[in-house]
Scaffold this active site. Structure first.
Site, PDB file in Angstrom:
ATOM      1  N   HIS A 308       0.861  -1.184   0.000  1.00  0.00           N
ATOM      2  CA  HIS A 308       0.000   0.000   0.000  1.00  0.00           C
ATOM      3  C   HIS A 308       0.894   1.230   0.000  1.00  0.00           C
ATOM      4  O   HIS A 308       1.938   1.256   0.624  1.00  0.00           O
ATOM      5  CB  HIS A 308      -0.894   0.005   1.252  1.00  0.00           C
ATOM      6  N   ASP A 367      -7.880  -5.182  -0.523  1.00  0.00           N
ATOM      7  CA  ASP A 367      -8.297  -5.835  -1.779  1.00  0.00           C
ATOM      8  C   ASP A 367      -8.006  -7.321  -1.790  1.00  0.00           C
ATOM      9  O   ASP A 367      -8.652  -8.080  -2.505  1.00  0.00           O
ATOM     10  CB  ASP A 367      -7.580  -5.176  -2.968  1.00  0.00           C
TER      11      ASP A 367
HETATM   12  C1  SDX Z   1      -5.895   0.380  -2.982  1.00  0.00           C
HETATM   13  O1  SDX Z   1      -4.498   4.984  -1.915  1.00  0.00           O
HETATM   14  C2  SDX Z   1      -5.365   4.236  -1.325  1.00  0.00           C
HETATM   15  O2  SDX Z   1      -5.796   4.490  -0.234  1.00  0.00           O
HETATM   16  C3  SDX Z   1      -5.774   3.013  -2.131  1.00  0.00           C
HETATM   17  C4  SDX Z   1      -6.785   2.120  -1.448  1.00  0.00           C
HETATM   18  C5  SDX Z   1      -8.096   2.828  -1.197  1.00  0.00           C
HETATM   19  O3  SDX Z   1      -8.827   2.406  -0.298  1.00  0.00           O
HETATM   20  O4  SDX Z   1      -8.415   3.761  -1.975  1.00  0.00           O
HETATM   21  O5  SDX Z   1      -6.280   1.644  -0.216  1.00  0.00           O
HETATM   22  C6  SDX Z   1      -7.098   0.906  -2.317  1.00  0.00           C
HETATM   23  O6  SDX Z   1      -5.590   0.824  -4.056  1.00  0.00           O
HETATM   24  C7  SDX Z   1      -5.059  -0.668  -2.272  1.00  0.00           C
HETATM   25  C8  SDX Z   1      -3.809  -1.111  -3.117  1.00  0.00           C
HETATM   26  C9  SDX Z   1      -4.306  -2.160  -4.125  1.00  0.00           C
HETATM   27  N1  SDX Z   1      -3.233  -2.477  -5.098  1.00  0.00           N
HETATM   28  C10 SDX Z   1      -2.647  -3.681  -5.102  1.00  0.00           C
HETATM   29  O7  SDX Z   1      -2.859  -4.574  -4.271  1.00  0.00           O
HETATM   30  C11 SDX Z   1      -1.684  -3.869  -6.272  1.00  0.00           C
HETATM   31  C12 SDX Z   1      -0.379  -4.472  -5.746  1.00  0.00           C
HETATM   32  N2  SDX Z   1       0.306  -3.459  -4.931  1.00  0.00           N
HETATM   33  C13 SDX Z   1       1.314  -2.654  -5.571  1.00  0.00           C
HETATM   34  O8  SDX Z   1       1.096  -2.372  -6.919  1.00  0.00           O
HETATM   35  C14 SDX Z   1       1.855  -1.538  -4.710  1.00  0.00           C
HETATM   36  O9  SDX Z   1       2.058  -2.060  -3.470  1.00  0.00           O
HETATM   37  C15 SDX Z   1       1.064  -0.252  -4.568  1.00  0.00           C
HETATM   38  C16 SDX Z   1       0.737   0.356  -5.889  1.00  0.00           C
HETATM   39  C17 SDX Z   1      -0.204  -0.515  -3.826  1.00  0.00           C
HETATM   40  C18 SDX Z   1       1.906   0.711  -3.751  1.00  0.00           C
HETATM   41  O10 SDX Z   1       3.015   1.001  -4.521  1.00  0.00           O
HETATM   42  P1  SDX Z   1       4.115   2.039  -3.970  1.00  0.00           P
HETATM   43  O11 SDX Z   1       3.784   2.607  -2.638  1.00  0.00           O
HETATM   44  O12 SDX Z   1       4.383   3.016  -5.080  1.00  0.00           O
HETATM   45  O13 SDX Z   1       5.318   1.091  -3.657  1.00  0.00           O
HETATM   46  P2  SDX Z   1       6.485   0.843  -4.640  1.00  0.00           P
HETATM   47  O14 SDX Z   1       5.913   0.533  -5.981  1.00  0.00           O
HETATM   48  O15 SDX Z   1       7.425   1.991  -4.502  1.00  0.00           O
HETATM   49  O16 SDX Z   1       7.126  -0.493  -4.054  1.00  0.00           O
HETATM   50  C19 SDX Z   1       8.092  -0.438  -2.992  1.00  0.00           C
HETATM   51  C20 SDX Z   1       8.848  -1.774  -3.082  1.00  0.00           C
HETATM   52  C21 SDX Z   1       9.395  -2.050  -4.483  1.00  0.00           C
HETATM   53  O17 SDX Z   1      10.486  -2.932  -4.322  1.00  0.00           O
HETATM   54  P3  SDX Z   1      11.989  -2.273  -4.284  1.00  0.00           P
HETATM   55  O18 SDX Z   1      12.114  -1.458  -5.574  1.00  0.00           O
HETATM   56  O19 SDX Z   1      12.014  -1.405  -3.048  1.00  0.00           O
HETATM   57  O20 SDX Z   1      12.929  -3.452  -4.214  1.00  0.00           O
HETATM   58  O21 SDX Z   1       7.927  -2.848  -2.803  1.00  0.00           O
HETATM   59  C22 SDX Z   1       7.814  -3.668  -3.969  1.00  0.00           C
HETATM   60  C23 SDX Z   1       8.298  -2.851  -5.143  1.00  0.00           C
HETATM   61  O22 SDX Z   1       8.774  -3.705  -6.174  1.00  0.00           O
HETATM   62  N3  SDX Z   1       6.389  -3.985  -4.088  1.00  0.00           N
HETATM   63  C24 SDX Z   1       5.906  -5.200  -4.345  1.00  0.00           C
HETATM   64  C25 SDX Z   1       4.521  -5.061  -4.285  1.00  0.00           C
HETATM   65  N4  SDX Z   1       4.200  -3.794  -4.013  1.00  0.00           N
HETATM   66  C26 SDX Z   1       5.368  -3.118  -3.899  1.00  0.00           C
HETATM   67  N5  SDX Z   1       6.524  -6.375  -4.619  1.00  0.00           N
HETATM   68  C27 SDX Z   1       5.692  -7.441  -4.853  1.00  0.00           C
HETATM   69  N6  SDX Z   1       4.334  -7.387  -4.806  1.00  0.00           N
HETATM   70  C28 SDX Z   1       3.735  -6.215  -4.530  1.00  0.00           C
HETATM   71  N7  SDX Z   1       2.402  -6.166  -4.486  1.00  0.00           N
END
Ligand code: SDX
Length: 433
Positions: A308, A367
């Site tokens: 998140h 989710d």
């Molecule tokens: C919602 O904003 C809100 O409030 C949203 C929400 C709402 O109620 O409105 O809460 C609803 O959108 C919940 C989120 C649902 N999305 C998912 O479940 C999709 C999977 N999650 C990711 O795409 C991701 O975690 C995000 C988009 C939710 C958050 O992305 P960020 O904060 O931009 O984090 P990041 O992309 O910078 O990742 C940080 C690290 C990275 O690794 P490093 O580069 O540090 O090595 O964490 C890793 C990412 O690769 N990472 C994941 C991951 N999410 C982040 N690795 C594997 N699986 C994942 N899901």
């Protein structure tokens, strides 16, 4: 008492900008940088708005580090346990829990507006039979802006309030119609003798050939799910509604714009993406392979339903919805194939203990569980994001209302860091290489 400020100094010109610091009820203090350009000729730069406060709001507070979420000061755990979705709608819209009289009047106002104009029903036939329900929802919600000319004086608080009630009242009807259109069943009209959630389930699952009796456990599970999705501060879809609304756009069109953003798999599309992922994983034995892919920087695969932008602790909604999910799975008839649910629960168990996820604070988000609940309720995966939008509609319209009465209200217009070409002269095509 001295006014808290932050001094920003340009170490090239020596110029400074004294920025006021705004103190919140909860959360980080905020540096007011609106005079930065005037003082230093500079913009701030924050792609993805990771540390940017876009507005003043009193609706929702969330603390990502502590894993807390309050609506108008009430913890989400207490609202999920004691309240109803319609009561939470009242709270988000008006700032206080209603008295019984206030609630009964609000409930009547919403029920009385749950039906849509007959001409809306003809809109669906313009969509392919296998259109994604979100593509339909965007269209029909936007189309509602063509039905309510008499109540679209956005300067009139009475019209704005009426629009808010109409959005809350009609979302279930439109959502159920999307489903019925997709499966080729006749639309079911709202039944005002039913509660908000029962009425929605009746419009979804009843049909002329038999009587539908909603299961109380299913009704409560969906009620809690809608409460947990009601609002979430300035998330991507809510920010879209605010930005569209800041230009004075029609509120139904603003909600449709929010729906568009919610459709993204990184946002509201994640619950549907969770089920696609679980179907791809198939059995618990395959989980290690997919966990390895999620860690592989060369693989775009991510664990849907994990991580998140704000919560770097457990999403408080996940704690609540996880219990609803497990209770519902325990209530399912013995003959239901639970392979998918077994895979989900095993994935949750493995991921929360894995160093990679712990280090990056990637916990199951709301989710991850909502997709499993919706599947258990018999709602198809293609409808999952519609269900998220059904819950979030009140958050969108409550934040729109708050913006429309905000003294700082102005059109949103972010600036940029221009990194394109320097000025150059046009070259006629004959002289180009
Ligand atoms: C919602 O904003 C809100 O409030 C949203 C929400 C709402 O109620 O409105 O809460 C609803 O959108 C919940 C989120 C649902 N999305 C998912 O479940 C999709 C999977 N999650 C990711 O795409 C991701 O975690 C995000 C988009 C939710 C958050 O992305 P960020 O904060 O931009 O984090 P990041 O992309 O910078 O990742 C940080 C690290 C990275 O690794 P490093 O580069 O540090 O090595 O964490 C890793 C990412 O690769 N990472 C994941 C991951 N999410 C982040 N690795 C594997 N699986 C994942 N899901």
């Amino acid at each position: 008492m001295t006014t808290p400020t932050v001094t920003i100094t340009d170490n090239i010109t020596g110029k400074t900008s004294e920025c006021p610091v705004l103190v919140p009820t909860y959360g980080p203090r905020v540096i007011d940088t609106k005079d930065l350009y005037k003082d230093l000729g500079m913009f701030t730069h924050d792609p993805g708005f990771m540390t940017t406060s876009a507005c003043r709001s009193s609706i929702t507070y969330l603390d990502g580090d502590e894993g807390k979420l309050f609506h108008r000061g009430y913890p989400i755990e207490q609202l999920a346990e004691h309240s109803s979705y319609l009561e939470v709608c009242y709270l988000l819209l008006y700032g206080e829990l209603p008295t019984r009289t206030q609630f009964e009047e609000f409930e009547y106002q919403v029920k009385f507006r749950s039906n849509v104009h007959e001409r809306v029903n003809h809109m669906y036939s313009g969509y392919m039979y296998d259109a994604h329900p979100m593509s339909i929802m965007v269209g029909v919600m936007g189309a509602l802006s063509s039905y309510y000319h008499e109540a679209l004086d956005l300067k009139d608080p009475v019209d704005r309030d009426l629009t808010a009630k109409r959005v809350i009242a009609k979302m279930p009807t439109l959502a159920a119609q999307c489903y019925k259109y997709a499966i080729g069943h006749p639309f079911v009209y709202p039944n005002n003798s039913l509660g908000y959630v029962e009425n929605f389930l009746n419009m979804m699952f009843s049909h002329p050939m038999s009587t539908y009796i909603p299961d109380p456990v299913a009704v409560r599970a969906l009620e809690v799910m809608l409460i947990l999705h009601a609002d979430h501060e300035q998330n991507a879809s809510t920010s879209t509604v605010r930005l569209a609304g800041s230009a004075g756009a029609n509120p139904f069109a603003c909600i449709a714009a929010g729906m568009v953003t919610l459709w993204g798999p990184a946002h509201g599309g994640a619950n549907e993406a969770v089920l696609h992922m679980l179907n791809e994983i198939k059995t618990p034995e395959n989980i290690p392979k997919f966990i390895a892919r999620a860690k592989d920087k060369n693989d775009t695969f991510r664990l849907m339903g994990f991580g998140h932008r704000v919560y770097k602790n457990f999403d408080p909604r996940s704690r609540v919805i996880r219990k609803v999910c497990h209770d519902l799975l325990g209530h399912m008839p013995a003959n239901v194939n639970t392979r998918l649910f077994d895979t989900a629960m095993t994935l949750e168990e493995i991921a929360v203990k894995d160093e990679y996820f712990i280090e990056r604070k990637l916990y199951p988000n709301v989710d991850f569980y909502s997709g499993i609940i919706l599947k258990a309720l018999g709602i198809p995966e293609s409808m999952f994001t519609v269900m998220f939008g059904l819950g979030r509609a009140v958050g969108w319209i409550a934040q729109w209302l708050e913006m429309m009465q905000d003294p700082d209200f102005r059109i949103g217009r972010p600036r940029q860091l221009y990194v394109g070409s320097r000025q150059r002269d046009y070259v006629p095509i004959e002289q180009r290489g």
